[in-house]
Structures are given as structure tokens and as C-alpha cells.
Scaffold this motif. Structure first.
Motif, PDB file in Angstrom:
ATOM      1  N   MET C 126      36.568  33.181  39.423  1.00  0.00           N
ATOM      2  CA  MET C 126      37.693  34.090  39.592  1.00  0.00           C
ATOM      3  C   MET C 126      39.000  33.541  39.036  1.00  0.00           C
ATOM      4  O   MET C 126      39.871  34.309  38.683  1.00  0.00           O
ATOM      5  CB  MET C 126      37.907  34.362  41.091  1.00  0.00           C
ATOM      6  N   LEU C 142      30.637  37.191  39.027  1.00  0.00           N
ATOM      7  CA  LEU C 142      30.844  38.241  38.031  1.00  0.00           C
ATOM      8  C   LEU C 142      29.550  38.558  37.304  1.00  0.00           C
ATOM      9  O   LEU C 142      28.627  37.764  37.262  1.00  0.00           O
ATOM     10  CB  LEU C 142      31.899  37.787  37.021  1.00  0.00           C
ATOM     11  N   SER C 143      29.513  39.727  36.686  1.00  0.00           N
ATOM     12  CA  SER C 143      28.287  40.155  36.030  1.00  0.00           C
ATOM     13  C   SER C 143      28.035  39.318  34.778  1.00  0.00           C
ATOM     14  O   SER C 143      28.935  38.706  34.232  1.00  0.00           O
ATOM     15  CB  SER C 143      28.384  41.632  35.670  1.00  0.00           C
ATOM     16  N   PRO C 152      39.477  37.286  36.485  1.00  0.00           N
ATOM     17  CA  PRO C 152      40.127  38.489  37.017  1.00  0.00           C
ATOM     18  C   PRO C 152      41.220  38.264  38.042  1.00  0.00           C
ATOM     19  O   PRO C 152      42.184  38.997  38.051  1.00  0.00           O
ATOM     20  CB  PRO C 152      38.979  39.266  37.661  1.00  0.00           C
ATOM     21  N   TYR C 160      44.203  45.762  37.081  1.00  0.00           N
ATOM     22  CA  TYR C 160      43.033  45.835  37.952  1.00  0.00           C
ATOM     23  C   TYR C 160      42.053  46.916  37.521  1.00  0.00           C
ATOM     24  O   TYR C 160      40.923  46.961  37.977  1.00  0.00           O
ATOM     25  CB  TYR C 160      43.451  46.035  39.410  1.00  0.00           C
ATOM     26  N   ARG C 161      42.477  47.755  36.579  1.00  0.00           N
ATOM     27  CA  ARG C 161      41.574  48.820  36.150  1.00  0.00           C
ATOM     28  C   ARG C 161      40.868  48.502  34.839  1.00  0.00           C
ATOM     29  O   ARG C 161      40.059  49.266  34.369  1.00  0.00           O
ATOM     30  CB  ARG C 161      42.366  50.107  35.960  1.00  0.00           C
ATOM     31  N   GLN C 222      26.432  43.594  43.843  1.00  0.00           N
ATOM     32  CA  GLN C 222      27.312  44.630  44.363  1.00  0.00           C
ATOM     33  C   GLN C 222      28.766  44.230  44.253  1.00  0.00           C
ATOM     34  O   GLN C 222      29.591  44.709  45.003  1.00  0.00           O
ATOM     35  CB  GLN C 222      27.007  44.893  45.831  1.00  0.00           C
ATOM     36  N   HIS C 223      29.101  43.353  43.347  1.00  0.00           N
ATOM     37  CA  HIS C 223      30.497  42.940  43.209  1.00  0.00           C
ATOM     38  C   HIS C 223      31.301  44.117  42.673  1.00  0.00           C
ATOM     39  O   HIS C 223      31.045  44.596  41.575  1.00  0.00           O
ATOM     40  CB  HIS C 223      30.575  41.764  42.242  1.00  0.00           C
ATOM     41  N   ARG C 224      32.286  44.588  43.472  1.00  0.00           N
ATOM     42  CA  ARG C 224      33.028  45.776  43.060  1.00  0.00           C
ATOM     43  C   ARG C 224      34.490  45.465  42.768  1.00  0.00           C
ATOM     44  O   ARG C 224      35.232  46.350  42.399  1.00  0.00           O
ATOM     45  CB  ARG C 224      32.987  46.838  44.174  1.00  0.00           C
ATOM     46  N   GLY C 225      34.917  44.234  42.936  1.00  0.00           N
ATOM     47  CA  GLY C 225      36.302  43.898  42.630  1.00  0.00           C
ATOM     48  C   GLY C 225      37.275  44.344  43.684  1.00  0.00           C
ATOM     49  O   GLY C 225      38.357  44.839  43.382  1.00  0.00           O
ATOM     50  N   MET C 226      36.939  44.164  44.969  1.00  0.00           N
ATOM     51  CA  MET C 226      37.805  44.667  46.027  1.00  0.00           C
ATOM     52  C   MET C 226      39.053  43.843  46.213  1.00  0.00           C
ATOM     53  O   MET C 226      40.086  44.370  46.618  1.00  0.00           O
ATOM     54  CB  MET C 226      37.039  44.664  47.347  1.00  0.00           C
ATOM     55  N   LYS C 228      40.936  42.333  44.081  1.00  0.00           N
ATOM     56  CA  LYS C 228      41.973  42.713  43.110  1.00  0.00           C
ATOM     57  C   LYS C 228      42.482  44.113  43.432  1.00  0.00           C
ATOM     58  O   LYS C 228      43.670  44.396  43.277  1.00  0.00           O
ATOM     59  CB  LYS C 228      41.397  42.683  41.704  1.00  0.00           C
ATOM     60  N   LEU C 229      41.615  45.002  43.876  1.00  0.00           N
ATOM     61  CA  LEU C 229      42.021  46.357  44.226  1.00  0.00           C
ATOM     62  C   LEU C 229      43.024  46.326  45.375  1.00  0.00           C
ATOM     63  O   LEU C 229      44.042  47.011  45.358  1.00  0.00           O
ATOM     64  CB  LEU C 229      40.768  47.131  44.653  1.00  0.00           C
ATOM     65  N   VAL C 246      33.015  47.024  52.824  1.00  0.00           N
ATOM     66  CA  VAL C 246      32.428  45.836  52.230  1.00  0.00           C
ATOM     67  C   VAL C 246      30.936  45.846  52.482  1.00  0.00           C
ATOM     68  O   VAL C 246      30.123  45.534  51.626  1.00  0.00           O
ATOM     69  CB  VAL C 246      33.041  44.566  52.859  1.00  0.00           C
TER      70      VAL C 246
END
Lengths: 273, 179, 579
Positions: C126, C142-143, C152, C160-161, C222-226, C228-229, C246
Motif C-alpha cells: 500500500m 492488490l490484484s 494506492p 481514489y477513483r 475481495q479487496h475493494r479499496g475501502m 482510500k474510499l 467489510v
């Protein structure tokens, strides 16, 4: 950003007529394959719960299969994460045509609360064409059963697009204040919500004003105290009863000058209960 | 093993009869938000509170109307819109039968409100209903007559012009006495 | 005050640059970069601490450095009777270091404290902070198709987008697995899971005949980037809802921990009634989660009848949740300063009635399952978690309580209303699947008792404070909650503009995964599904497993169905037809 383009032969084999034809054939027995595209698993657990005896979809022919090559319907959950993008496409291409795709949950339909995060591709219909959407976060198992029944044509779709376009320009009605000052009602509502949260605070507010309106003279502290005490005695729910007393002691006394004995005692022993 | 079979016999058939009979959810279940157009004043509190931005309140292209739009597909059914709405225009119902087939636009609800134009710079800044509602509330709050007249004026001025007017009143030393 | 004793002992060995206090039981000590491994090791092994979490933070806008915080829960080693710190001295001590943005390196703590391995890998993923001496340097979160030089969570890295382009799905990037030393090991190139994608996660078992020798896994599908969001779009009122999503089973524990971290950072005290209702909701969540897990443990070994009965009882607990909070899984009633939904007398009466039903029926089903000797034999002696492995990797939850170590956040660091509740911590010796399921059953019973106590002792105060408090930028604090799977720890540093500066969310299973490979060793393949299920990962992650027979140099790919089939019926061993 470039993403998947559905190959021409799959699009040709999945026209609307062919899908409706499929629905006619599978009406009594349909195979469902589940794909989790990075969801939090709330939707997965609700699908799991929907398969257990309390809801039992096998009554109308639902069957869960272990291989997308046996599937009629693909049930997808989750906003598509980057890592699950590849598996999703492989499963989609493996399933035989024509097929139905069902997007379950807020994340599947539009990306939900994650719709603009960096590691997510906001929703299944950005990648593959989707036929049925089931909103919910997560959807109640009854919702899932309803969704599958709607897809098969057993039940009718209830939701329709609604659009209001003629503004009459009349604002909502503002009631006259009981005490002649609308700030009393404003503070009363704020305190009710602080005590019992917005769901029950609104009911508490109504109960208090109804009780106050029953007194002979709203601005007389003694009459008001008698009216509220009467309401407390007849209230079945102990939480509402207690809060009616607290409201009176805190808010009413700020708008109508009161002495100490005009406050309601919150010890039930003194009312003979 | 036998004990398990005894339990099965004791509790019998447990299946709910849904969808062949209606299913009753608990009281205060958080289902689909329902919009009452006549009560909406276009204050956008719901749009700001919504965690997933399912509700958007924006002007249309020529800014003649303020458009309130709700997308049920993005809703997370939290009830924040219900909590912050001052007039009760949006309340969570107990509906859970929300699936749509072949047509994603059936998930949308929208309402259009006429815009209020600023009396000084003539740009739209809010919905007409919001200004009228604010005035109604003020009139029940024990203000004097002259004060109420004064408020009618400044409610129809947009925030930018209000700032300019306040600054110029202040710097020019004008004093106003209001009873 | 609390923690002072530990700071003194640490100061005697290592030079401490600065000490700050966040809350009555949380203290942070700043040390020099080179003293970091020794400081953490001293607190962990010599003073009896466990690693709760490690946070990496981009503080270049505050003090021109990156920062690492190692948060340790000081509660005693608990390896034998008497090896525990006194109740009123238990606390959290955080070791902090600053890293210069020019060098971006720090000495790794993993060689001394094995529990830090995943945290340090994630700090690289990260933020790009390189741990010198870290044995395992692979990407964690990360993928696989993420660009190598983009980190990120740095403040200036990207919007963040921003989404890098996807690759064509026929040329998907691969992941590198660690294989054990030995002759005849085969490398099977194989993509992440799919064709039978139930829930994402990929395992590889390395076997000698029928016995598993080692295992490796690739997770984080299932990493969705929460995180940073949350820093960019969410304010404090909306973060509770993000945190709840989560996980689909222990979501509420995350919501409480997240909001409590923000509350503790400004020392905000919430009303007693709100505390009690938060506990009630989190215990209801424990009920449904443990019933789910016991049901799955029965299903995986072939006992379908018990599975269906347990799920029938579980529906009552979902009904209870719906009654009290309005939703079956997402309760959504936590806000800063209290709660946004109360409980009235009518609901309390109905809840007590449902609790009584759950209590009696759980006893009936458990008696029936315990009578089944074959079921018990499938559970005993399988997947043993050794005490020393658990101590080294800071395992949490029923996983560690099934090995005889008494670790429970509700008992060690009482939070909210737990200071006024009496309950027994469930600890069972043995370390196998049977011990863990027994711990879960005992916790079910104690949850029912806790909910009843809360209903009785709940005072009649308001449920939310007057919103007259202020956010203080750069204040930070930890919050800890006992989720069904173990200890959830969240760390928040408050920022200006109504948003968080940094939110670190550490789920319970994160600490349990690294020790899983030790639990596999010595067991047969038939029990692999059962072991993972008893670990209770956020829903079973046994997906696509590759079986590699070291001796014969052959392998085969198993699907979830094959493995479960073998586990249930013990027929059709997957070791036949290897190619």
C-alpha cells in the motif's frame, strides 16, 4: 477504460426472443450457478439461508449446480473486483446459451456503496449483460425468492418507474404552535429524537402533544402536569412512559415558567403503581 | 441419530408459505424508501446524508428545475434519508419485493421542482418550495411584523448576493433598527 | 496510570524519544528506527504482549515522514496458569517509528516476532515501505494485474477513483507460490479460482501420499479499496455503513469498532443505554455467526440433518435481529455519539420470547449431535493448533480459545457495557476441531445470558449525546471489539474537513491465516475442508485446491465439490488418477 466486449456469437444466441423461449422451457426446473465477484458475503449468506428449509425454493424447481456448464441462470453478487473480473468472464463464456444473468444486491446492480473505489468495476452490468436486478443490502431471502419467481414469470414485477413533473409550488403545511411559539415544537422534536431515536421519537412526540392537548389550559402548569401524568399512567410501554416525563421536565419548563413542584416525578412509587 | 429424528418430528414442517401467501416482516423493517412529492422542498439533506449517493439533487440542463432522483439499485436501505428529512417527504416503507426484469429504469424515482431565481442577480439557487416553506416556518415563530417583511426580502436572495449585501451594509456603516 | 509500568520497563532497555497518551488505556512511544525490532520483541515476549495490529501511515503532510505503529495488547503470555497480567493493568502500548521518504526502508520485525509477517507485506503493497530482512516479500493485497510502482494509499499517488486498465482475460497475470524444499515437487501453473467459484480464495496443499506436508494460499480476492474510499468520500456519519460492509457475517463488530475509534480519539463518552444496546446487537450477531459455523462443520462431515436443523434455529436469531434493528444482517444503527435506533418495551418482550426458544432448541440439537459417535470422531484430533504456534502468530478468537489460551477482548479489555456484565470466558483444551466447536457452543449459551442481563440492566437515559463535540485533527486512537471470529481492531487518525486522515481496519481472521499452514500439517486431505471451516474464515474459503504428491511427482486439480464429497463419504480418494 476498456473492458470486456461480449463476442458476437454470444450476443446473437442471447436475443430477447431466445431468452423468453428458454423461460418457457425451464419454468418447472431450473439450474442456478452462483458467482461471487468480490462481495462482502452478506448476499452469499442470504442465498444460503434462502436454500434452507424455512424458505425452500426447491418447491418450484430451483437447483444449485456446481459447474457453470450445467447452468440456466447465473446468479452473480458483488461489485466486480479486479481480481474476480477474470473468473467471472470465464464462467460467463462457459455457460451454455441462451442464459439469464441475475444481479443480486446493491453491489451487483450498480456497485452499491463501493461504486467509485479504485479496485472495483462498479456492478456486473458494466461487464456482462444483465437481465434481472434484485436490490437489497443484503436482500431478504423472501426478496430473493420473489426475484427468481419474477424472472420465471410466476409473479409479476411490482416496481415501476415513477416521475413527477408538475410542480404545484405549494409548500407543506406548517401547523400552528400549541404554545404560540413554534420553537417549542422544534425543541420538543429534537429532544424526542435524542431520547428515543428518530423511529420512535416521532411517535413519542405525537403522544406528548396529544396528551398536552387534552389538558384544560395548555399554558397552565398545573393542568399540564395533570394531563401528562394521566398519559403516563395509561401508557403500556414503560420506555414511552418514562420518556414522556423526561420531555415534560426538560422542554415544557423552558417555555412556560414552572416551579419545582410542577415537574413530574419519575419514581413510579409516588403514583401508586 | 435418533435424537435428530425426534427433533424433526417435534417441530414439524417449518417452511414459510411465501410466495403463495404474503409474508409479514417485523414492524419498522427497513424496506424501500417511498417518496411523497407534495412534501418535498428540495433541501437536499437526503442527498448529502446518503452513504452510497443513491439520491441526487441537481439542476437540470437549463437550470429551470431542480431534479430529485433516487436509484433503488444503489440504495443500501440504511434509513439516513428518512432520519434527516425535515418534512417527511421520504420515509422507509416495509416493501421488500423489489426485483425488476429486463428494464433497469424501473428502479428510478424522480421529481422535478421549479427553481427560485435570485432577485438581485437572477440566477437560480434553490427550489421555490424551499423558500416558501422557510417563510411559513418563520411566520409561526413569534416574530414582529416588520421583521417578517424584512425576511421575505432576504430569503429570495442567493447566498453569493447575500454575502455581498451584508459586507456592503457593514462597510457603509448603515444601521437598521427593527422592532 | 495504566501503561506507565510498561513504558518504564521499555525505557530502561531502549531510548524512548516521546510518549503520548490517547486514552486511559492507550499509550504511544516513539523510538528510533534501529531500535524497532528489539522494542517490539521485548514487549511481546518478555512483558507478555500480543500483536493487535500494525498501521502504516503517510504523515508527510504532518511531519515529513512515513510512520509505522505497532500496537500491542499487554495482557500476559497466558501459556500456563498464573502467566497473566493483573486485570487493572492490562492496556495497549504502541511502538511508533518514523521513516524518511528518501530511504523508504525499515528493519523488519518478523524474524523476531513471526506475527508481523502479513502486516509488513501489506505496508509494502500500500505504501512502498520496504522491510529489510523480511523473509516473504510477495505482494499480499492488490490484484496481480496492478502496476508495480503505484502505491494506492499514499496521499499523492492517485485519485481514489483511478482504475488502471484491465488485461485481456485470456492473458491474466499469475501469482508466485512458496513451495517446500524436497525432491519431486511439481509446479502446476494454475490461475485463481473460478469455474466453481463459490467464494474467492485459492489454496495449494503439498502432500506426501495422503498426508499434507505444507500449504500455501492466495487470498484477498475481495479487496475493494475501502480505506482510500473512507479518506475521500465518507464523513463520520457515513463511515459506520461502510465499515459494516467489510464482512457479511461480523459486519456489526466492524461498525462499532470503527465509530468507537473515532469517539475514543476525542475522549467522547456515550450514554449508558447506547452502550448496552450496542452490546445487545453484537451478541445477536455472535448467535447467528456461531450457529452458521457449527452448521457448516456438521455439513462438511456429512451430517445434513443437523445442518438443516441448526439453520432452522438460526432463522430465529435472524428474526430477532430484524425485530431489534430493522434489518437481518446490516443493522445500521451506529453513529458518532451513540445510536440511532432505540428499543421499546414491546420489542424487549418479544425478544425475550425468541431468546427462550433459541436457548432450548440449541440445547436439544447439541445433545443430539454429541450423541453421534461417528460425528465426534471426525472432529477429534484434526487440525491441531499448537499452543506455541498460537502464541507466536497472535491467533485470536475461538481458534486460540480452543487451544487452552484464555484470550477474549471482552474479558481482557472490557469495552462499553461489558464493565457491568458478568460472563464466563469459554476455554477448552485440545486444539482440535472438536475443542473449537465446543468453544462456540459455550459462547452461544453465554451470549444468550449476556443479552438477558443487558435487557435488565439497561438504564433509561437518552441514546445519543448532544452533538456539541468537535473533531480534533491528528488525534488518533484504537478501538477493539470481540467479533464472532476474534478481536477486531480499528485505528483512526482524525483529519480536518469532516473526514478521516487514516483508517486501518484489521479483521479478526487476518491474524488467524498465517498459522493455518501449521494446522494442515500431519492431517489427511479428507480433513482439509473441515479444518478451514473450523478456523471460521469469513465464510469458508476452500475453493480450488491443487493436490500435489511430492513422491510420485504427479498432481490433480480438485474442485470444491470433489473435496467436500471426499470429506463427507470418504470414498473416491482424490489420490487416484493423478497425472
Amino acid at each position: 477504460m476498456k473492458t470486456y466486449e461480449v463476442p458476437q456469437e454470444i450476443t446473437d444466441a442471447n436475443s430477447l426472443e431466445q431468452k423468453l423461449e428458454l423461460l418457457k422451457h425451464i419454468g418447472r426446473s431450473f439450474s442456478v450457478y452462483r458467482i461471487d465477484c468480490g462481495s462482502c458475503n452478506g448476499c452469499e449468506i442470504e442465498i444460503f439461508a434462502a436454500i434452507t428449509p424455512m424458505w425452500d425454493p426447491e418447491r418450484f424447481g430451483f437447483k444449485l449446480v456446481a459447474n457453470p456448464r450445467h447452468a440456466d441462470i447465473l446468479l452473480c453478487t458483488g461489485p466486480v473486483t479486479r481480481q474476480m473480473y477474470y473468473p467471472l468472464l470465464r464462467a460467463y463464456e462457459a455457460a451454455p446459451d441462451p442464459k439469464l444473468v441475475v444481479a443480486l444486491g446493491a453491489c451487483g446492480a450498480t456497485g452499491g456503496i463501493f461504486y467509485d473505489a479504485y479496485s472495483v468495476l462498479s456492478g456486473i452490468d458494466k461487464i456482462i449483460p444483465v437481465d434481472v436486478y434484485i436490490p437489497g443490502c443484503p436482500p431478504h431471502p423472501a426478496s430473493i425468492i420473489y426475484g427468481l419467481a419474477t424472472a420465471l414469470g410466476i409473479m409479476e414485477q411490482k416496481l415501476q418507474k415513477v416521475s413527477f413533473e408538475n410542480d404545484g409550488e405549494m409548500p407543506p403545511l406548517v401547523e400552528d404552535s400549541v404554545l404560540g411559539n413554534t420553537l417549542f415544537e422544534r425543541d420538543l422534536l429534537v429532544a424526542s429524537k435524542r431520547l428515543m431515536s428518530y423511529v420512535f421519537g416521532r411517535k413519542l412526540y405525537d403522544k406528548y402533544l396529544t396528551a398536552l392537548a387534552k389538558s384544560e389550559n395548555v399554558k397552565d402548569t398545573k393542568a399540564a402536569k395533570i394531563a401528562i401524568t394521566e398519559a403516563i399512567k395509561t401508557e403500556i410501554d414503560p420506555r414511552y412512559a418514562e420518556c414522556l416525563g423526561i420531555l415534560h421536565n426538560d422542554i415544557y419548563t423552558q417555555y412556560v415558567p414552572c416551579s419545582e413542584e410542577d415537574k413530574i416525578s419519575l419514581h413510579r412509587v409516588e403514583w401508586g403503581q | 441419530m435418533m435424537k435428530l429424528l425426534d427433533i424433526t418430528e417435534k417441530y414439524g414442517k417449518a417452511t414459510h408459505k411465501y410466495p403463495f401467501e404474503p409474508y409479514n416482516v417485523s414492524a419498522n423493517f427497513r424496506g424501500k424508501p417511498s417518496y411523497i412529492y407534495d412534501l418535498c422542498i428540495g433541501c437536499a439533506a437526503c442527498g448529502i446524508a446518503c452513504p452510497s449517493n443513491a439520491i441526487t439533487v441537481v439542476f437540470n440542463d437549463d437550470k429551470s428545475k431542480l431534479v430529485w432522483e433516487f436509484d433503488c439499485g444503489r440504495c443500501i436501505f440504511c434509513g439516513r434519508c428518512d432520519e434527516v428529512c425535515p418534512t417527511g417527504a421520504i420515509r422507509l416503507s416495509e416493501e421488500f419485493e423489489l426485483a425488476v426484469k429486463f428494464d433497469k429504469s424501473a428502479l428510478i424515482q424522480r421529481g422535478e421542482l421549479d427553481s427560485q431565481y435570485c432577485t438581485v442577480c437572477n440566477k437560480p439557487f434553490a427550489a421555490k418550495r424551499l423558500i416558501k416553506y422557510s417563510f411559513e416556518c418563520l411566520s409561526k415563530a413569534n416574530l414582529g411584523e416588520k421583521r417578517l417583511e424584512e425576511s421575505k426580502n432576504y430569503l429570495s436572495i442567493c447566498p453569493t448576493c447575500k454575502k455581498t449585501a451584508t459586507a456592503s451594509n457593514f462597510t457603509s456603516g448603515k444601521e437598521m433598527v427593527i422592532e | 496510570m495504566k501503561c506507565d509500568k510498561f513504558i518504564e520497563a521499555l525505557g530502561a532497555k531502549i531510548k524512548i524519544l516521546e510518549v503520548t497518551r490517547q486514552y486511559e488505556d492507550q499509550v504511544t512511544a516513539l523510538v528510533e528506527l534501529n531500535d524497532l525490532p528489539e522494542a517490539v520483541r521485548f514487549l511481546y515476549y518478555d512483558m507478555g504482549g500480543y500483536l493487535s495490529t500494525m498501521i502504516a501511515n503517510d504523515e508527510r503532510s504532518i511531519n515529513k515522514h512515513y510512520a509505522l505503529y505497532y500496537a500491542l495488547s499487554m495482557e500476559g503470555g497466558k501459556m500456563f496458569a498464573g502467566d497473566e497480567i493483573a486485570q487493572d493493568e492490562k492496556c495497549f502500548v504502541t511502538v511508533k517509528v518514523l521513516i524518511s521518504p528518501d530511504s523508504l526502508t525499515y528493519p523488519s520485525v518478523t524474524p523476531l516476532v513471526p506475527a508481523c509477517v502479513w502486516y509488513e507485506r501489506e505496508a509494502y503493497d500500500m505504501f512502498g515501505l520496504v522491510a529489510e530482512g523480511l523473509p516473504d516479500k510477495r505482494r499480499l493485497v492488490l490484484s496481480d494485474d496492478w502496476p508495480d510502482d503505484l502505491f494506492p494509499l499514499r496521499k499523492d499517488a492517485m485519485d481514489y477513483r483511478y482504475r488502471p486498465d484491465m488485461k485481456d482475460h485470456y492473458s491474466e497475470p499469475e501469482y508466485e507460490f512458496l513451495r517446500p524444499e524436497g525432491s519431486g515437487i511439481i509446479d502446476v501453473p494454475l490461475g485463481p479460482l473460478h469455474v466453481t467459484a463459490d467464494e474467492p480464495g485459492h489454496f495449494r496443499l503439498f502432500c506426501d501420499g495422503d498426508i499434507i506436508v505444507d500449504a500455501d494460499y492466495r487470498l484477498f480476492y475481495q479487496h475493494r479499496g475501502m480505506e482510500k474510499l473512507a479518506e475521500n468520500r465518507m464523513n463520520y456519519d457515513q463511515m459506520g455503513y461502510l465499515a459494516e460492509r467489510v464482512c457479511g457475517i461480523c459486519g456489526y463488530a466492524h461498525a462499532i469498532a470503527c465509530i468507537e475509534a473515532a469517539e475514543k480519539a476525542i475522549n467522547l463518552e456515550i450514554p449508558a443505554r447506547a452502550q448496552a444496546i450496542r452490546i445487545i446487537c453484537s451478541e445477536i450477531e455472535r448467535l447467528h455467526s456461531h450457529l452458521l459455523n457449527i452448521g457448516l462443520a456438521c455439513e462438511v462431515t456429512g451430517n445434513y440433518t443437523a445442518f438443516m436443523h441448526i439453520f432452522r434455529i438460526r432463522e430465529y436469531s435472524m428474526k430477532l435481529a430484524e425485530l431489534v434493528t430493522g434489518g437481518r444482517k446490516t443493522y445500521g444503527n451506529v453513529v458518532m455519539g451513540g445510536l440511532r435506533r432505540d428499543i421499546t418495551g414491546i420489542e424487549i418482550k418479544e425478544s425475550l420470547r425468541i431468546l427462550q426458544i433459541i436457548d432450548t432448541q440449541v440445547d436439544e440439537v447439541w445433545d443430539a449431535v454429541m450423541e453421534d459417535k461417528r460425528q465426534i470422531k471426525r472432529w477429534q484430533g484434526v487440525g491441531v493448533l499448537d499452543k506455541h504456534v498460537a502464541r507466536d502468530f497472535s491467533a485470536v478468537g475461538p481458534n486460540i480459545r480452543g487451544s487452552g489460551i484464555k484470550r477474549d477482548t471482552r474479558y481482557d479489555h472490557p469495552y462499553d457495557f461489558f464493565k457491568q456484565i458478568q460472563f464466563d470466558v469459554a476455554v477448552v483444551e485440545g486444539g482440535d476441531v472438536f475443542a473449537r466447536e465446543m468453544v462456540r457452543y459455550l459462547e452461544l449459551k453465554s451470549s444468550v445470558s449476556i443479552i438477558r442481563q443487558c435487557f435488565e440492566l439497561m438504564p433509561q437515559t437518552a441514546i445519543i449525546v448532544d452533538p456539541k463535540f468537535h473533531i480534533k485533527p491528528e488525534n488518533f486512537a484504537l478501538a477493539y471489539v470481540e467479533a464472532p471470529r476474534g478481536e477486531n481492531v480499528h485505528w483512526i487518525m482524525q483529519g480536518s474537513a469532516q473526514k478521516v486522515f487514516r483508517w486501518r481496519c484489521r479483521a479478526a481472521t487476518y491474524n488467524n491465516w498465517p498459522s493455518l499452514r501449521f494446522q494442515f500439517r500431519g492431517n489427511t486431505i479428507a480433513d482439509a475442508a473441515l479444518i478451514v471451516c473450523s478456523l471460521d474464515p469469513c465464510y469458508s474459503c476452500t475453493e480450488r485446491i491443487t493436490v500435489v504428491d511430492i513422491k510420485s511427482k504427479k498432481s490433480k486439480i480438485l474442485t470444491n465439490k470433489d473435496l467436500k464429497e471426499f470429506s463427507k463419504t470418504l470414498k473416491n480418494s482424490p489420490m487416484k488418477d493423478l497425472r
